[in-house]
Structures are given as C-alpha cells and as structure tokens.
Design a protein around this motif. Structure first.
Motif, PDB file in Angstrom:
ATOM      1  N   ALA A 114      10.897  -1.666   7.165  1.00 18.57           N
ATOM      2  CA  ALA A 114      11.505  -2.275   8.345  1.00 18.57           C
ATOM      3  C   ALA A 114      10.628  -3.398   8.895  1.00 18.57           C
ATOM      4  O   ALA A 114      11.126  -4.470   9.257  1.00 18.57           O
ATOM      5  CB  ALA A 114      11.748  -1.212   9.416  1.00 18.57           C
ATOM      6  N   ALA A 115       9.322  -3.144   8.952  1.00 17.98           N
ATOM      7  CA  ALA A 115       8.408  -4.169   9.467  1.00 17.98           C
ATOM      8  C   ALA A 115       8.416  -5.404   8.573  1.00 17.98           C
ATOM      9  O   ALA A 115       8.429  -6.542   9.054  1.00 17.98           O
ATOM     10  CB  ALA A 115       6.994  -3.597   9.573  1.00 17.98           C
TER      11      ALA A 115
ATOM     12  N   PRO B 209       6.314   6.723   6.826  1.00 17.21           N
ATOM     13  CA  PRO B 209       5.519   5.483   6.770  1.00 17.21           C
ATOM     14  C   PRO B 209       6.079   4.454   5.798  1.00 17.21           C
ATOM     15  O   PRO B 209       5.962   3.243   6.022  1.00 17.21           O
ATOM     16  CB  PRO B 209       4.125   5.969   6.345  1.00 17.21           C
ATOM     17  CG  PRO B 209       4.351   7.295   5.695  1.00 17.21           C
ATOM     18  CD  PRO B 209       5.508   7.895   6.410  1.00 17.21           C
ATOM     19  N   LEU B 210       6.718   4.919   4.715  1.00 16.78           N
ATOM     20  CA  LEU B 210       7.308   4.004   3.747  1.00 16.78           C
ATOM     21  C   LEU B 210       8.466   3.236   4.367  1.00 16.78           C
ATOM     22  O   LEU B 210       8.535   1.998   4.280  1.00 16.78           O
ATOM     23  CB  LEU B 210       7.785   4.777   2.518  1.00 16.78           C
ATOM     24  CG  LEU B 210       8.359   3.957   1.348  1.00 16.78           C
ATOM     25  CD1 LEU B 210       7.304   3.039   0.762  1.00 16.78           C
ATOM     26  CD2 LEU B 210       8.912   4.898   0.271  1.00 16.78           C
TER      27      LEU B 210
ATOM     28  N   LYS C 287       0.828  -1.211   0.000  1.00 14.94           N
ATOM     29  CA  LYS C 287       0.000   0.000   0.000  1.00 14.94           C
ATOM     30  C   LYS C 287       0.859   1.257   0.000  1.00 14.94           C
ATOM     31  O   LYS C 287       0.588   2.221  -0.728  1.00 14.94           O
ATOM     32  CB  LYS C 287      -0.927  -0.018   1.218  1.00 14.94           C
ATOM     33  CG  LYS C 287      -1.895   1.149   1.272  1.00 14.94           C
ATOM     34  CD  LYS C 287      -2.811   1.031   2.481  1.00 14.94           C
ATOM     35  CE  LYS C 287      -3.778   2.208   2.540  1.00 14.94           C
ATOM     36  NZ  LYS C 287      -4.685   2.110   3.721  1.00 14.94           N
ATOM     37  N   GLN C 288       1.898   1.264   0.816  1.00 15.10           N
ATOM     38  CA  GLN C 288       2.783   2.428   0.878  1.00 15.10           C
ATOM     39  C   GLN C 288       3.576   2.585  -0.423  1.00 15.10           C
ATOM     40  O   GLN C 288       3.745   3.696  -0.939  1.00 15.10           O
ATOM     41  CB  GLN C 288       3.750   2.281   2.057  1.00 15.10           C
ATOM     42  CG  GLN C 288       3.098   2.290   3.425  1.00 15.10           C
ATOM     43  CD  GLN C 288       2.456   3.630   3.754  1.00 15.10           C
ATOM     44  OE1 GLN C 288       2.910   4.685   3.298  1.00 15.10           O
ATOM     45  NE2 GLN C 288       1.404   3.596   4.549  1.00 15.10           N
ATOM     46  N   VAL C 289       4.038   1.465  -0.961  1.00 14.07           N
ATOM     47  CA  VAL C 289       4.834   1.503  -2.182  1.00 14.07           C
ATOM     48  C   VAL C 289       4.006   1.995  -3.357  1.00 14.07           C
ATOM     49  O   VAL C 289       4.499   2.760  -4.208  1.00 14.07           O
ATOM     50  CB  VAL C 289       5.428   0.112  -2.489  1.00 14.07           C
ATOM     51  CG1 VAL C 289       5.977   0.047  -3.913  1.00 14.07           C
ATOM     52  CG2 VAL C 289       6.544  -0.212  -1.499  1.00 14.07           C
ATOM     53  N   ALA C 290       2.749   1.583  -3.428  1.00 11.17           N
ATOM     54  CA  ALA C 290       1.900   1.976  -4.553  1.00 11.17           C
ATOM     55  C   ALA C 290       1.788   3.496  -4.652  1.00 11.17           C
ATOM     56  O   ALA C 290       1.892   4.071  -5.748  1.00 11.17           O
ATOM     57  CB  ALA C 290       0.512   1.351  -4.402  1.00 11.17           C
TER      58      ALA C 290
END
Length: 349
Positions: free
Chosen positions: A192-193, A186-187, A158-161
């Motif tokens: 990291a997660a 957030p990216l 979602k973040q990458v999109a």
C-alpha cells in the motif's frame, strides 16, 4: 488498513528517453546511458539538409531545460526498470489471496506465492535517485516524491524477499500457514505504501517530463521545422496525453475524443511527411509506425467501449486478469500494452 487497488494494473512506461537519443547526450547525462542514447552515440551525424536530420542548436535551448532533462533521465531509467515488476509482484500475490485485508486463510486451493524483486537493481537505483536529486535544477516536488518512491520500494523489497523464500520453498505446507499469516500484515502495508508513493512519483514525473518535452518540441519546431525529429517527439507526447486519459476507469468522452482526434491528426501528418523519403528513414521507423498504428486502434477501442457504455461479455470478464486482460478489446490493459510497445519502439530508434 489501506489495501492496494489491484483490479487494473495502471503502470505505464515513461517515454522521454528518446529525447536524449534525438538531441544528443550532454556531459551531465552520460552516466545515465540507455540503449537509445548509446545508439545515438554510435550514429554518424546526418547532414542538415536531410529531412531526418537533427541540428542541435544549443543557443536556442530554453534555459535549464537540458539540465532538467538530464535529471529526469536518472529517475526515469530506474522507474521503467523497476516499477512494472513491483506492481506485477503485488498483483501475483493478490491473485490468490482473495481478501487482502484478512490475508491468506490456509485453505487456498492454489498458492502462487509472489514474484521476487530485483534487489540489486533497487540498491543501484537508490544511488541513482540520490545523484538525480543532487543535480540542478532543484525540483523540490519531484525530488521529494522520488525519495519517497525509492524508500517505500526498498522497504517493500525487504518484505517481499522474506515472503518469496517462504512461498517458493512451500514452507506453508509445514507450519499450516503460520508464518504466511504473520507475514501478511507488514507485506500488505508495504504494498500500500509503495503504490501510494508510485502514484505520486509518476504524477510528479509527468509534470516535469511534460515541461521538458514541450520546451524541446518548441525548440525543434522553431529551428528545424516539422521534420522527423519533431514528429517522433510530438507523436509520443500526444500518445502519452491520450493514454493518461483513456487509462482511467471512467473519463470524459468529449475530452477523450478531442485528444484522440489530435493524436490521429498528428500521426497522419507524420505518415504523410515520411511517405516520399522512405529510403532516408532511420532504422526502427517501421516498428515505430506499426506500434503507433496499434496504439491508435487500441485507443479507439477503449474510447468506444467507455463512450458507448459497452459492458464486457462473460467471456471477456473471464479474461480480465493478469496475463490475458491485454487481449480484451477496449480494456485498460490492452491500451497500456499498446502504449508501452510504442514507447519501446520510439526508444529503440
């Protein structure tokens, strides 16, 4: 903030898929069809007298090992499909964002953006993971790690999109990197997660894969002896153990030497076995044999580099980056590429 470690990509394709190709698909694993299992399904049975034949002795199958193998297929197919691409996306972004804690400054001379994710595959694999988790036997550690893996991967997707669209359209040229800076925290957190979850899931897969593989190896050796199916599986098992150790930035040279010797001894034994039966070898054996030898060479180069404490030259250091590091003798990346090529050759047989 925890930031991902990106100096050396450590993803390794997992290699138990060839187990299904050798032993045949059980009903529980038919939904997880791979090219290797499809090839097996299209191959006529080989007479048992043939040294390359596989005799499926279900009575000798260790209790639960077949079901565990089918369960692993659901996880591993998606892991091999998605994991490397996700790590390449992270590496792409980090290749031009020099400080992952601070994020982009807006003064970068080169802005590569990042690679897009396979969003459709991520969604499909979420379903595959749910199905795998519901299969018996229950493997609590693996199932929990799998859930964390696919959850963090979906969040990263979602973040990458959003970031991919922003950089692909070069919108940073219009807002002076305002959104790029806002997107970074957030990216990077999603990176990291995911990396933590990926490492934990990979470890859990290794444990269960080894359990299934060792049981299958013992069964094949007991029922058929050391013939081609045994050697293919055993070589891959030894290769994986060797790659796991040599892929570390530092390792115990004595332990590595022992694993390297074991891999070489078994590989040489396999080569001696097939020498008089060249006309009976299955399609793809020559590729398997070639990649097994390339992995042997890459392993020896890596082992000697660390054992002898040989530093990288200035020219080699310049090449130690995504896209070229695999060409450096003794590098982790060259080892990883050689191992993954061997996996592909084994799965294609």
């Amino acid at each position: 903030m925890h930031t991902p470690s990106l100096s050396t990509p450590r993803w390794l394709a997992l290699a138990p898929l060839f187990v299904t190709a050798l032993l045949g698909c059980s009903p529980a694993s038919e939904s997880a069809t791979t090219p290797a299992t499809q090839a097996a399904a299209n191959t006529a049975p080989v007479p048992a007298a043939d040294p390359t034949a596989v005799v499926a002795d279900k009575a000798a199958e260790p209790s639960g090992s077949e079901d565990a193998g089918a369960k692993l297929q659901g996880y591993i197919g998606c892991y091999n499909k998605l994991n490397e691409n996700a790590h390449r996306t992270i590496a792409r972004y980090a290749s031009w964002v020099k400080d992952m804690k601070a994020g982009p400054t807006g003064n970068e001379k080169v802005v590569y953006g990042l690679y897009s994710m396979r969003s459709d595959s991520v969604k499909e694999c979420a379903n595959d993971f749910a199905q795998a988790a519901a299969m018996r036997p229950a493997l609590p550690a693996l199932d929990a790690a799998g859930q964390a893996y696919i959850t963090t991967l979906a969040a990263m997707d979602k973040q990458v999109a959003e970031a991919y669209t922003y950089y692909d359209r070069e919108n940073y040229k219009d807002d002076k990197f305002a959104k790029g800076k806002a997107l970074h925290v957030p990216l990077a957190a999603s990176f990291a997660a995911f990396e933590d979850a990926s490492a934990a899931f990979s470890k859990a897969l290794d444990v269960e894969n080894d359990n299934v593989l060792n049981a299958q190896l013992a069964r094949i050796e007991k029922t058929q002896g050391r013939k081609l199916p045994y050697y293919q599986m055993a070589v891959m098992n030894r290769a994986k153990q060797l790659a796991d150790l040599l892929g570390e930035e530092s390792f115990d040279s004595a332990a590595a030497g022992t694993r390297l010797e074991a891999y070489e001894k078994l590989t040489d034994e396999a080569l001696a076995f097939v020498k008089p039966i060249q006309d009976d070898l299955p399609h793809g054996w020559s590729s398997f044999e070639r990649t097994a030898e390339e992995f042997r060479k890459a392993s020896k180069e890596r082992y000697r580099r660390v054992r002898d404490n040989v530093p990288y030259t200035s020219g080699e250091r310049m090449m130690l980056k995504p896209g070229s590091a695999w060409m450096v003798d003794g590098s982790v990346e060259k080892l990883v590429k050689a191992y993954n090529d061997l996996v592909e050759a084994s799965n294609a047989m």
